[in-house]
Design a protein around this motif. Structure first.
Motif, PDB file in Angstrom:
ATOM      1  N   LEU A  45       0.815  -1.211   0.000  1.00 24.96           N
ATOM      2  CA  LEU A  45       0.000   0.000   0.000  1.00 24.96           C
ATOM      3  C   LEU A  45       0.852   1.265   0.000  1.00 24.96           C
ATOM      4  N   ALA A  46       1.989   1.239   0.697  1.00 21.12           N
ATOM      5  CA  ALA A  46       2.854   2.411   0.776  1.00 21.12           C
ATOM      6  C   ALA A  46       3.675   2.606  -0.499  1.00 21.12           C
ATOM      7  N   HIS A  47       4.006   1.528  -1.184  1.00 24.30           N
ATOM      8  CA  HIS A  47       4.856   1.584  -2.382  1.00 24.30           C
ATOM      9  C   HIS A  47       4.250   0.709  -3.480  1.00 24.30           C
ATOM     10  N   PRO A  48       3.134   1.154  -4.075  1.00 19.74           N
ATOM     11  CA  PRO A  48       2.433   0.291  -5.031  1.00 19.74           C
ATOM     12  C   PRO A  48       3.256  -0.041  -6.285  1.00 19.74           C
ATOM     13  N   LEU A  49       4.088   0.872  -6.762  1.00 22.54           N
ATOM     14  CA  LEU A  49       4.867   0.569  -7.973  1.00 22.54           C
ATOM     15  C   LEU A  49       5.894  -0.532  -7.711  1.00 22.54           C
ATOM     16  N   GLN A  50       6.545  -0.491  -6.552  1.00 20.58           N
ATOM     17  CA  GLN A  50       7.465  -1.570  -6.200  1.00 20.58           C
ATOM     18  C   GLN A  50       6.686  -2.877  -5.984  1.00 20.58           C
ATOM     19  N   GLY A  51       5.474  -2.762  -5.463  1.00 19.57           N
ATOM     20  CA  GLY A  51       4.627  -3.937  -5.281  1.00 19.57           C
ATOM     21  C   GLY A  51       4.259  -4.572  -6.614  1.00 19.57           C
ATOM     22  N   VAL A  52       4.000  -3.739  -7.618  1.00 20.61           N
ATOM     23  CA  VAL A  52       3.700  -4.259  -8.956  1.00 20.61           C
ATOM     24  C   VAL A  52       4.886  -5.062  -9.473  1.00 20.61           C
ATOM     25  N   ILE A  53       6.079  -4.523  -9.299  1.00 25.48           N
ATOM     26  CA  ILE A  53       7.278  -5.222  -9.778  1.00 25.48           C
ATOM     27  C   ILE A  53       7.475  -6.519  -8.995  1.00 25.48           C
ATOM     28  N   SER A  54       7.271  -6.478  -7.689  1.00 30.87           N
ATOM     29  CA  SER A  54       7.410  -7.690  -6.869  1.00 30.87           C
ATOM     30  C   SER A  54       6.426  -8.769  -7.282  1.00 30.87           C
ATOM     31  N   LEU A  55       5.162  -8.393  -7.440  1.00 25.55           N
ATOM     32  CA  LEU A  55       4.160  -9.379  -7.831  1.00 25.55           C
ATOM     33  C   LEU A  55       4.391  -9.872  -9.262  1.00 25.55           C
ATOM     34  N   SER A  56       4.870  -8.997 -10.135  1.00 30.48           N
ATOM     35  CA  SER A  56       5.186  -9.415 -11.502  1.00 30.48           C
ATOM     36  C   SER A  56       6.319 -10.435 -11.504  1.00 30.48           C
ATOM     37  N   MET A  57       7.333 -10.200 -10.686  1.00 30.99           N
ATOM     38  CA  MET A  57       8.427 -11.174 -10.576  1.00 30.99           C
ATOM     39  C   MET A  57       7.897 -12.507 -10.038  1.00 30.99           C
ATOM     40  N   LEU A  58       6.984 -12.430  -9.086  1.00 29.37           N
ATOM     41  CA  LEU A  58       6.392 -13.647  -8.536  1.00 29.37           C
ATOM     42  C   LEU A  58       5.632 -14.414  -9.624  1.00 29.37           C
ATOM     43  N   VAL A  59       4.920 -13.690 -10.485  1.00 27.49           N
ATOM     44  CA  VAL A  59       4.195 -14.329 -11.586  1.00 27.49           C
ATOM     45  C   VAL A  59       5.179 -15.039 -12.522  1.00 27.49           C
ATOM     46  N   ILE A  60       6.287 -14.393 -12.844  1.00 32.11           N
ATOM     47  CA  ILE A  60       7.298 -15.008 -13.715  1.00 32.11           C
ATOM     48  C   ILE A  60       7.832 -16.284 -13.068  1.00 32.11           C
ATOM     49  N   ILE A  61       8.140 -16.210 -11.786  1.00 31.71           N
ATOM     50  CA  ILE A  61       8.660 -17.378 -11.066  1.00 31.71           C
ATOM     51  C   ILE A  61       7.620 -18.506 -11.055  1.00 31.71           C
ATOM     52  N   LEU A  62       6.355 -18.157 -10.825  1.00 27.59           N
ATOM     53  CA  LEU A  62       5.302 -19.174 -10.801  1.00 27.59           C
ATOM     54  C   LEU A  62       5.088 -19.801 -12.176  1.00 27.59           C
ATOM     55  N   PHE A  63       5.161 -18.989 -13.239  1.00 29.63           N
ATOM     56  CA  PHE A  63       5.051 -19.548 -14.590  1.00 29.63           C
ATOM     57  C   PHE A  63       6.184 -20.546 -14.840  1.00 29.63           C
ATOM     58  N   MET A  64       7.402 -20.165 -14.477  1.00 29.57           N
ATOM     59  CA  MET A  64       8.548 -21.044 -14.707  1.00 29.57           C
ATOM     60  C   MET A  64       8.438 -22.307 -13.856  1.00 29.57           C
ATOM     61  N   ALA A  65       8.116 -22.150 -12.584  1.00 28.73           N
ATOM     62  CA  ALA A  65       8.007 -23.314 -11.692  1.00 28.73           C
ATOM     63  C   ALA A  65       6.881 -24.243 -12.145  1.00 28.73           C
ATOM     64  N   GLY A  66       5.749 -23.683 -12.535  1.00 27.79           N
ATOM     65  CA  GLY A  66       4.645 -24.501 -13.024  1.00 27.79           C
ATOM     66  C   GLY A  66       5.020 -25.240 -14.294  1.00 27.79           C
ATOM     67  N   GLY A  67       5.748 -24.561 -15.178  1.00 27.40           N
ATOM     68  CA  GLY A  67       6.192 -25.205 -16.414  1.00 27.40           C
ATOM     69  C   GLY A  67       7.156 -26.342 -16.146  1.00 27.40           C
TER      70      GLY A  67
END
Length: 180
Positions: free
Chosen positions: A78-100
């Motif tokens: 909530l305090a740093h939404p742009l950094q949160g977007v990057i963090s969650l985006s990185m998590l999505v990339i990691i989850l795509f790779m791990a799922g694959g």
């Protein structure tokens, strides 16, 4: 109003919102992070409250630590939404790779069955998608701000079309039952 018509309207509305989201991917990404932050704050508060009600010192400590981590992450998003977007985006990339990777490994356990190739291909495609997103994000870091919004918009479109098709199926099934 009939059930199939309600599903149809919900599907069409979801498609419209999916298009709106795809038109404003950065805002949608920030909305995802904001909602995630709020949910983490609520979950963290409940986790800390629960720490006082569980039995055993180890369980209390673990529950309190997990609650504190969730509160910190929620506040951080909530305090740093742009950094949160990057963090969650990185998590999505990691989850795509791990799922694959998991699906590729699983596919080899299905060798000789009809499920081998579809599972292998879906795993490889997930890994390729993760690699493409990673390459694009490292070449153009601002692209990470769009990722969550794009994925949300695409999911809303798929969900909307699924609801429309389900509504048409329910309508057709209802007509067949009336004729029988």
């Amino acid at each position: 109003m009939s059930d199939w018509l309600k599903w149809l309207l919900l599907g069409l509305l979801t498609i419209v919102f999916g298009i709106i989201v795809l038109g404003n991917t950065v805002i949608a990404s920030i909305a995802v992070v904001t909602l995630t932050g709020i949910l983490l704050l609520v979950a963290g508060a409940f986790q800390i409250f629960g720490a006082f009600t569980v039995e055993g010192a180890g369980n209390k400590i673990l529950s309190f630590i997990m609650g504190a981590i969730m509160l910190f992450l929620g506040w951080s998003f909530l305090a740093h939404p742009l950094q949160g977007v990057i963090s969650l985006s990185m998590l999505v990339i990691i989850l795509f790779m791990a799922g694959g990777i998991a699906r590729v490994i699983l596919s080899f356990q299905m060798r000789g069955t009809q499920f081998f190739w579809p599972t292998l291909i879906s795993g490889i495609l997930s890994m390729v998608l993760a690699a493409i997103i990673w390459n694009y994000a490292t070449a153009e870091p601002a692209a990470m701000l769009n990722l969550l919004g794009i994925l949300l918009g695409i999911e809303m479109l798929f969900n909307g079309f699924g609801l429309v098709f389900m509504a048409l199926f329910v309508k057709g099934a209802g007509n067949e039952l009336k004729q029988a």
